[in-house]
Design a protein around this motif. Structure first.
Motif, PDB file in Angstrom:
ATOM      1  N   ARG A 118      46.493 -10.857 -25.300  1.00  0.00           N
ATOM      2  CA  ARG A 118      45.699 -11.232 -26.464  1.00  0.00           C
ATOM      3  C   ARG A 118      45.691 -10.177 -27.569  1.00  0.00           C
ATOM      4  N   ALA A 178      45.096  -6.175 -29.227  1.00  0.00           N
ATOM      5  CA  ALA A 178      44.067  -5.114 -29.251  1.00  0.00           C
ATOM      6  C   ALA A 178      42.807  -5.578 -29.962  1.00  0.00           C
ATOM      7  N   ILE A 179      42.160  -6.599 -29.415  1.00  0.00           N
ATOM      8  CA  ILE A 179      40.966  -7.147 -30.071  1.00  0.00           C
ATOM      9  C   ILE A 179      39.706  -6.938 -29.243  1.00  0.00           C
ATOM     10  N   GLY A 180      39.785  -6.052 -28.266  1.00  0.00           N
ATOM     11  CA  GLY A 180      38.609  -5.780 -27.442  1.00  0.00           C
ATOM     12  C   GLY A 180      37.777  -4.651 -28.016  1.00  0.00           C
ATOM     13  N   VAL A 181      36.727  -4.283 -27.282  1.00  0.00           N
ATOM     14  CA  VAL A 181      35.836  -3.201 -27.681  1.00  0.00           C
ATOM     15  C   VAL A 181      36.642  -1.923 -27.908  1.00  0.00           C
ATOM     16  N   ARG A 240      40.598  -2.019 -27.522  1.00  0.00           N
ATOM     17  CA  ARG A 240      41.330  -2.133 -26.251  1.00  0.00           C
ATOM     18  C   ARG A 240      42.018  -3.482 -26.150  1.00  0.00           C
ATOM     19  N   LEU A 256      43.312  -6.886 -24.491  1.00  0.00           N
ATOM     20  CA  LEU A 256      42.769  -7.871 -23.564  1.00  0.00           C
ATOM     21  C   LEU A 256      43.894  -8.774 -23.066  1.00  0.00           C
ATOM     22  N   LEU A 314      40.406 -10.243 -19.799  1.00  0.00           N
ATOM     23  CA  LEU A 314      39.939  -8.956 -19.284  1.00  0.00           C
ATOM     24  C   LEU A 314      40.685  -7.787 -19.903  1.00  0.00           C
ATOM     25  N   PRO A 315      39.989  -6.641 -20.020  1.00  0.00           N
ATOM     26  CA  PRO A 315      40.706  -5.420 -20.400  1.00  0.00           C
ATOM     27  C   PRO A 315      41.384  -4.851 -19.152  1.00  0.00           C
ATOM     28  N   GLU A 343      39.488  -3.583 -16.059  1.00  0.00           N
ATOM     29  CA  GLU A 343      38.731  -4.469 -15.160  1.00  0.00           C
ATOM     30  C   GLU A 343      39.619  -5.279 -14.230  1.00  0.00           C
TER      31      GLU A 343
END
Lengths: 192, 74
Positions: free
Chosen positions: B37, B39-42, B45, B47, B64-65, B68
């Motif tokens: 997906r 680099a659109i995580g917190v 990071r 996903l 998930l990153p 996890e």
């Protein structure tokens, strides 16, 4: 500061949309031939605009799910929270119409469209534009052009697509702001 | 002149198609990465969209990153 999703909307996704808009200007040839060619480009522009906006909305939803779950305690429940926030997400396969957007973003625990309309009073009209854009997108995808459903014409003009794009951009800005405010309130920390 | 033949192994990055394991409730669950997906995580990071069967006819889908889940061999 805006979300990664909004930044991508204003950079990569905008470049892609600009390219097809510029293609319209480069079409030459005879009067009748040019009209046919530009209509094909306009229809392609509609389809691309809808898909890029869907991509932005889907990305924003994913980004918010990550922010919502990062502080879930105990950590053993994070996967469960993630899976349920994005379960059967409409935006994974469906169009970015107001119904699908509402169903997906309401999962976070609020009325998404009420918040979007409260953010900017022009968003009600923009929501109507989004409905029109999706009607045209479906007509093009299924090659089923009904003038009544399409606002009175089976020909789409570049000017109209540009208006829809402008509405999508304004909505994207509002979505970004609404989800920032809501996530900050619920999760207790700024998401971006 | 001696030539070194040793190379440092780079850590494997998750890729679409990789089998992974993650914690579901209190138990491990296995699934497969079906989409990167981006680099659109917190904190930017990356996903990964993972599909995991729970029982015949039922599966879960989640993003998930890397922190996890664990990559499975094979």
């Amino acid at each position: 500061m805006s979300s990664a999703s909004f930044q991508k909307w204003t950079s990569e996704r905008a470049v892609s949309l600009n390219e097809i808009e510029n293609a319209h200007l480069r079409v030459g040839g005879s009067e009748r031939g040019r009209r046919y060619a530009t209509q094909q480009i306009n229809q392609a522009y509609v389809a691309l605009l809808s898909s890029q906006f869907q991509g932005f909305c889907r990305d924003l939803h994913t980004e918010c799910v990550d922010h919502f779950t990062v502080s879930t305690d105990p950590s053993s429940l994070r996967a469960v929270v993630r899976a349920n926030l994005a379960r059967d997400r409409r935006l994974d396969k469906g169009n970015p119409n107001p119904g699908n957007l509402g169903l997906d973003f309401n999962r976070f625990g609020f009325s998404f469209w009420d918040a979007v309309k409260a953010d900017d009073k022009r968003n009600s009209k923009r929501q109507a534009s989004l409905i029109q854009l999706n009607e045209w997108r479906n007509a093009i995808a299924h090659q089923d052009f009904d003038a009544v459903r399409l606002g009175g014409s089976v020909t789409v003009r570049l000017q109209q697509v540009k208006k829809w794009r402008s509405a999508c951009h304004a909505l994207a800005y509002s979505f970004d702001r609404v989800m920032y405010d809501y996530t900050l309130r619920v999760a207790g920390s700024a998401p971006w | 002149m001696a030539v070194s033949t040793s190379t440092k192994a780079s850590p494997k990055s998750p890729r679409v198609g990789n089998r992974v394991s993650f914690i579901w409730g209190f138990s491990p669950l296995e699934g497969k990465i079906v989409e990167d997906r981006g680099a659109i995580g917190v904190g930017g990071r990356r996903l990964y969209r993972i599909v995991a069967p729970i029982e015949p006819g039922d599966e879960i889908v989640l993003e998930l990153p890397e922190s996890e889940f664990e990559l499975k061999e094979g």
